[in-house]
Structures are given as C-alpha cells and as structure tokens.
Write a protein that holds these residues in place. Structure first.
Motif, PDB file in Angstrom:
ATOM      1  N   UNK A   1       0.840  -1.205   0.000  1.00  0.00           N
ATOM      2  CA  UNK A   1       0.000   0.000   0.000  1.00  0.00           C
ATOM      3  C   UNK A   1       0.871   1.250   0.000  1.00  0.00           C
ATOM      4  N   UNK A   2       2.004   1.204   0.703  1.00  0.00           N
ATOM      5  CA  UNK A   2       2.957   2.317   0.661  1.00  0.00           C
ATOM      6  C   UNK A   2       3.438   2.555  -0.769  1.00  0.00           C
ATOM      7  N   UNK A   3       3.759   1.465  -1.475  1.00  0.00           N
ATOM      8  CA  UNK A   3       4.225   1.577  -2.854  1.00  0.00           C
ATOM      9  C   UNK A   3       3.131   2.174  -3.738  1.00  0.00           C
ATOM     10  N   UNK A   4       1.908   1.673  -3.600  1.00  0.00           N
ATOM     11  CA  UNK A   4       0.803   2.178  -4.416  1.00  0.00           C
ATOM     12  C   UNK A   4       0.533   3.651  -4.127  1.00  0.00           C
ATOM     13  N   UNK A   5       0.627   4.043  -2.876  1.00  0.00           N
ATOM     14  CA  UNK A   5       0.369   5.425  -2.505  1.00  0.00           C
ATOM     15  C   UNK A   5       1.429   6.358  -3.070  1.00  0.00           C
ATOM     16  N   UNK A   6       2.672   5.863  -3.132  1.00  0.00           N
ATOM     17  CA  UNK A   6       3.773   6.702  -3.603  1.00  0.00           C
ATOM     18  C   UNK A   6       3.810   6.818  -5.117  1.00  0.00           C
ATOM     19  N   UNK A   7       3.363   5.759  -5.799  1.00  0.00           N
ATOM     20  CA  UNK A   7       3.424   5.736  -7.265  1.00  0.00           C
ATOM     21  C   UNK A   7       2.026   5.922  -7.821  1.00  0.00           C
ATOM     22  N   UNK A   8       1.814   7.048  -8.469  1.00  0.00           N
ATOM     23  CA  UNK A   8       0.476   7.320  -9.004  1.00  0.00           C
ATOM     24  C   UNK A   8       0.507   7.387 -10.518  1.00  0.00           C
ATOM     25  N   UNK A   9       0.890   8.514 -11.057  1.00  0.00           N
ATOM     26  CA  UNK A   9       0.810   8.724 -12.497  1.00  0.00           C
ATOM     27  C   UNK A   9       1.707   7.788 -13.291  1.00  0.00           C
ATOM     28  N   UNK A  10       2.755   7.275 -12.667  1.00  0.00           N
ATOM     29  CA  UNK A  10       3.699   6.450 -13.415  1.00  0.00           C
ATOM     30  C   UNK A  10       3.259   5.024 -13.646  1.00  0.00           C
ATOM     31  N   UNK A  11       2.138   4.596 -13.048  1.00  0.00           N
ATOM     32  CA  UNK A  11       1.693   3.201 -13.168  1.00  0.00           C
ATOM     33  C   UNK A  11       0.302   3.146 -13.792  1.00  0.00           C
ATOM     34  N   UNK A  12       0.179   2.303 -14.824  1.00  0.00           N
ATOM     35  CA  UNK A  12      -1.098   2.176 -15.539  1.00  0.00           C
ATOM     36  C   UNK A  12      -1.960   1.038 -15.016  1.00  0.00           C
ATOM     37  N   UNK A  13      -1.318  -0.031 -14.503  1.00  0.00           N
ATOM     38  CA  UNK A  13      -2.065  -1.192 -14.024  1.00  0.00           C
ATOM     39  C   UNK A  13      -1.433  -1.735 -12.751  1.00  0.00           C
ATOM     40  N   UNK A  14      -2.273  -2.040 -11.768  1.00  0.00           N
ATOM     41  CA  UNK A  14      -1.860  -2.745 -10.566  1.00  0.00           C
ATOM     42  C   UNK A  14      -2.548  -4.103 -10.561  1.00  0.00           C
ATOM     43  N   UNK A  15      -1.776  -5.192 -10.550  1.00  0.00           N
ATOM     44  CA  UNK A  15      -2.326  -6.544 -10.505  1.00  0.00           C
ATOM     45  C   UNK A  15      -2.092  -7.095  -9.108  1.00  0.00           C
ATOM     46  N   UNK A  16      -3.165  -7.326  -8.358  1.00  0.00           N
ATOM     47  CA  UNK A  16      -3.037  -7.658  -6.945  1.00  0.00           C
ATOM     48  C   UNK A  16      -3.303  -9.131  -6.656  1.00  0.00           C
ATOM     49  N   UNK A  17      -2.596  -9.624  -5.658  1.00  0.00           N
ATOM     50  CA  UNK A  17      -2.797 -10.983  -5.164  1.00  0.00           C
ATOM     51  C   UNK A  17      -2.275 -11.084  -3.745  1.00  0.00           C
ATOM     52  N   UNK A  18      -2.172 -12.283  -3.218  1.00  0.00           N
ATOM     53  CA  UNK A  18      -1.679 -12.458  -1.861  1.00  0.00           C
ATOM     54  C   UNK A  18      -2.588 -11.801  -0.834  1.00  0.00           C
ATOM     55  N   UNK A  19      -2.016 -11.410   0.294  1.00  0.00           N
ATOM     56  CA  UNK A  19      -2.780 -10.802   1.377  1.00  0.00           C
ATOM     57  C   UNK A  19      -3.419  -9.498   0.923  1.00  0.00           C
ATOM     58  N   UNK A  20      -2.637  -8.676   0.227  1.00  0.00           N
ATOM     59  CA  UNK A  20      -3.161  -7.376  -0.191  1.00  0.00           C
ATOM     60  C   UNK A  20      -4.312  -7.538  -1.178  1.00  0.00           C
TER      61      UNK A  20
ATOM     62  N   UNK B   1     -10.006   6.249  -5.976  1.00  0.00           N
ATOM     63  CA  UNK B   1      -9.271   7.144  -6.880  1.00  0.00           C
ATOM     64  C   UNK B   1      -8.700   6.432  -8.094  1.00  0.00           C
ATOM     65  N   UNK B   2      -8.370   5.142  -7.942  1.00  0.00           N
ATOM     66  CA  UNK B   2      -7.684   4.446  -9.039  1.00  0.00           C
ATOM     67  C   UNK B   2      -8.336   3.113  -9.386  1.00  0.00           C
ATOM     68  N   UNK B   3      -9.603   2.993  -9.099  1.00  0.00           N
ATOM     69  CA  UNK B   3     -10.284   1.724  -9.314  1.00  0.00           C
ATOM     70  C   UNK B   3     -10.176   1.197 -10.726  1.00  0.00           C
ATOM     71  N   UNK B   4     -10.090   2.096 -11.704  1.00  0.00           N
ATOM     72  CA  UNK B   4     -10.005   1.663 -13.091  1.00  0.00           C
ATOM     73  C   UNK B   4      -8.640   1.083 -13.430  1.00  0.00           C
ATOM     74  N   UNK B   5      -7.654   1.309 -12.544  1.00  0.00           N
ATOM     75  CA  UNK B   5      -6.302   0.793 -12.795  1.00  0.00           C
ATOM     76  C   UNK B   5      -5.935  -0.376 -11.886  1.00  0.00           C
ATOM     77  N   UNK B   6      -6.775  -0.644 -10.895  1.00  0.00           N
ATOM     78  CA  UNK B   6      -6.494  -1.710  -9.937  1.00  0.00           C
ATOM     79  C   UNK B   6      -7.255  -2.963 -10.348  1.00  0.00           C
ATOM     80  N   UNK B   7      -6.527  -4.039 -10.622  1.00  0.00           N
ATOM     81  CA  UNK B   7      -7.110  -5.302 -11.055  1.00  0.00           C
ATOM     82  C   UNK B   7      -7.123  -6.270  -9.865  1.00  0.00           C
ATOM     83  N   UNK B   8      -8.287  -6.772  -9.529  1.00  0.00           N
ATOM     84  CA  UNK B   8      -8.431  -7.677  -8.397  1.00  0.00           C
ATOM     85  C   UNK B   8      -8.666  -9.104  -8.887  1.00  0.00           C
TER      86      UNK B   8
END
Length: 399
Positions: A206-225, A264-271
C-alpha cells in the motif's frame, strides 16, 4: 551520482561491504544467489590487483541465524574462484595483522560485523565515523566499496560510517540494483507500466501504491493485499480464519488508505476474480462472486492468471513485488509462477523484486535471463519504489 569500480584504478587496499545474509539450517549456511552476484565485484577487484578485505553480516544477535562468517568465506571463494581467507575478528589485533599481511589479488573476510557493538545502532554517518570500529579499520585502507544494496536502507556503521572518511565507490550489485529499482521513477517507457503486487506485507504494498500514481497504468493484486482490496470492494474475504493473524490487523491499519486507492484508481487496480484453496489435499478454485470465506485462500485462480497475463502482454514495463500465493507449496504456485512466465515471454522491461518472488524463479527453474533484473533486495527495493532515501546510497553520493 556515486562513483563506481570504474573510477578506482588498481593496486589499492580496498574495504568492501557485501550483503551475504543467508538462510541457516541446523547451523549450516545455505548457498544463495547473493554469493554469485557479489562475486562479480570481488573478482573484478582481485583482477585489478587490489588487496580485498570483505565485511558482511549474518542474522541479528539473539537469533539462530546469528552465526560466524567462516562458512561464507568458503562459499564466496567458490564463486570468486580464488581463496578467501577468514579471520574471526572485525577490527581486533588479529584482524589488523591479517589485513596488513594481505598481498595483491588476495581476499580476506572479516568476522560478522554485527558481532561488533558499534555496527547496529541507527546513527548519523558522522557519529558512526567517530566509532572505534571505523576509526580503527579506516586507516588500513585506501578506499571503500559498498556493494550491499539490499542493506542500503540501514544506517549502520559499516554502511554509512566509512564513506565519511575514505574515498568510496559502488560495487556492481549496488550499481545495477540502484539503476533497475529506481527506473520506475526515473525512466520513460513507450507503453503501459504494470505493477504486480502481492506477498504478506500489505502495508509495504500500500505504501508503494500510494507513492506511485501517475507512473503506473495497471496494478495486478494478489496475496494478502489482494484479499484486503477484495474486502474493501465488498467481497467476503480478507479476514482471518482458522487461527491466522495475517489480515485483520493489516485491515485495521490500512482500511482508509485501501478504500481511497480503490476510489481514486479503481479503473487501474485489477483484483482477483477467482481464488484457490485446499480441498482433500488437492487444489480447488472458486469464483469471488458469492464467495464466503470459511478456510484459508492460498493463491489466485486460473482465470485471474489468464487475465493478468493479457495485461502483462500489452505492457512496456512490469515491476513485481511479492508473491500472489503460497508458492512454496507447488499446488499453490500457479499464480506466482504463471505471472512470472507471462513476464518472461513478453518483450518488456521487467524488474522482479523481494526475496520471496525472486526465490520462486529459482525454485521453479525459470531462467533469470528472461527478466531485465532480478533484485536480491527486500526492504531497499520497497524504499526505492516509494521514493524514500537509502542511507547507504546517500552516503556514497555525498562522498
């Protein structure tokens, strides 16, 4: 920027800091990729005719892994292909005598620096420079090389004290790790940038996601997070069952930030769209729609792997932090390994970081050559991704 081995010259007395911290089982130090990586720096120093003295740490006081570096010297020697002598002191009389008797092209390893009382306090570099440890050793050398990127987030004496008093340089591991791990902030890519995020330390992610905004187009999540974000999205997962203590406290500490990121970034966060669990000693999968968590969920499912793979195939750069499942169990390695295989088969810039994820590459026989960089760093990798300073890197730059 810092200076590198290219700037040293030849025939120096060189004090080099490595990170050879390794798993220890029944008192036996296990070989790992750190020895091979750091051997390049040591070999280059040897070939240049330097007298090379190695500092490194192993474990922490009070832990079973807190052992001597005698075995590390033998393991390093195999990769450097030259003898590595060992002295069971850090800066005592025997250590100084061994350092002074070293010949050109010879290598000596000092005892575990964490056996030195001056090493572990997180002090200012100027204070470490005044310690007995640094004041005793520094006069025996012409320069200092720091190759311990994976420990660079620590302000320990062996990492920040010597650059205060000696000409200092980055080794090849320090150089390559820094360049790769800061590339997400420092480089421009001709196409989408994707981050694969998992593991057990949700707060780090979450720290990484909070720090990196405009530079990332897609977040692919798994594990605990991944489960925690699913919980925020309204699914009946992301909490502890069966005695686990992985989810609830991290949810309490991060709920607001998770909901804000989704908003804020739901369109870029893949669950994950499906998850895997153990059923009669076999792997079983279930869709997240309508799920009720009554057992441990141990991996993302095959549909999720397929969807994540399509995102990766269209990416110009992919950064990985953390595993998507309990990959140590082959039944629940499909998510982590499947995503790594997608990255390996895609013509993209790729950085795989974090101890667990890089270990999966080795465990399942993937070729490191298919990735642009496989980091041996954990905490320093997270710091780099979040843009936080690394004390040991700062010390080299300031030197």
């Amino acid at each position: 920027m810092f200076k590198t081995l290219d700037d040293i010259g030849s025939g120096k007395r060189v004090l080099v800091r490595l990170d050879l911290n390794s798993p220890v089982e029944d008192g036996i130090v296990k070989d790992n990729r750190r020895f091979a990586r750091h051997a390049r720096t040591v070999r280059e120093l040897v070939d240049a005719g330097h007298r090379v003295v190695v500092m490194a740490h192993q474990g922490r006081p009070g832990r079973d892994s807190f052992v001597s570096l005698a075995q590390h010297a033998d393991l390093l020697a195999e990769y450097v292909e030259t003898p590595v002598a060992f002295v069971d002191e850090v800066y005592g009389e025997a250590a100084i005598e061994a350092i002074r008797s070293l010949g050109a092209g010879e290598v000596l390893m000092l005892e575990n620096v964490r056996m030195c009382a001056d090493e572990l306090p997180e002090n200012a570099p100027e204070d470490h420079a005044e310690s007995e440890f640094v004041r005793t050793l520094a006069p025996e050398f012409d320069c200092y090389v720091n190759d311990a990127y994976s420990a660079a987030h620590r302000a320990h004496a062996s990492l920040v004290g010597f650059p205060q008093v000696l000409p200092s340089y980055a080794g090849r591991v320090m150089e390559s790790e820094y360049e790769a791990n800061t590339s997400i902030a420092n480089r421009e890519f001709d196409g989408p940038v994707t981050m694969v995020l998992g593991g057990a330390k949700a707060t780090d992610v979450i720290d990484v996601m909070s720090a990196l905004d405009e530079g990332v187009d897609h977040y692919l999540l798994g594990g605990i997070v991944g489960e925690l974000f699913l919980r925020a999205a309204g699914y009946d997962v992301g909490y502890d069952v069966g005695g686990t203590e992985l989810y609830d406290h991290q949810w309490e500490n991060n709920e607001e930030r998770i909901r804000t990121l989704l908003d804020e970034r739901g369109d870029r966060i893949h669950l994950p769209v499906d998850l895997a669990y153990e059923d009669d000693d076999a792997r079983a999968e279930i869709l997240v729609e309508g799920i009720e968590k009554d057992r441990d969920l141990l991996d993302v499912g095959s549909l999720t792997v397929e969807r994540y793979g399509r995102v990766i195939e269209d990416s110009a750069a992919v950064f990985v932090k953390g595993a998507l499942g309990v990959f140590e169990d082959e039944r629940f390695a499909d998510g982590t390994v499947g995503v790594l295989e997608s990255i390996a088969s895609t013509d993209c810039f790729s950085v795989v970081g974090g101890g667990d994820t890089s270990r999966a590459i080795e465990l399942y026989g993937l070729d490191e050559g298919y990735f642009s960089h496989v980091s041996i760093a954990g905490g320093a990798y997270v710091r780099a991704l979040t843009g936080e300073s690394l004390p040991a890197v700062d010390a080299l730059v300031e030197n």
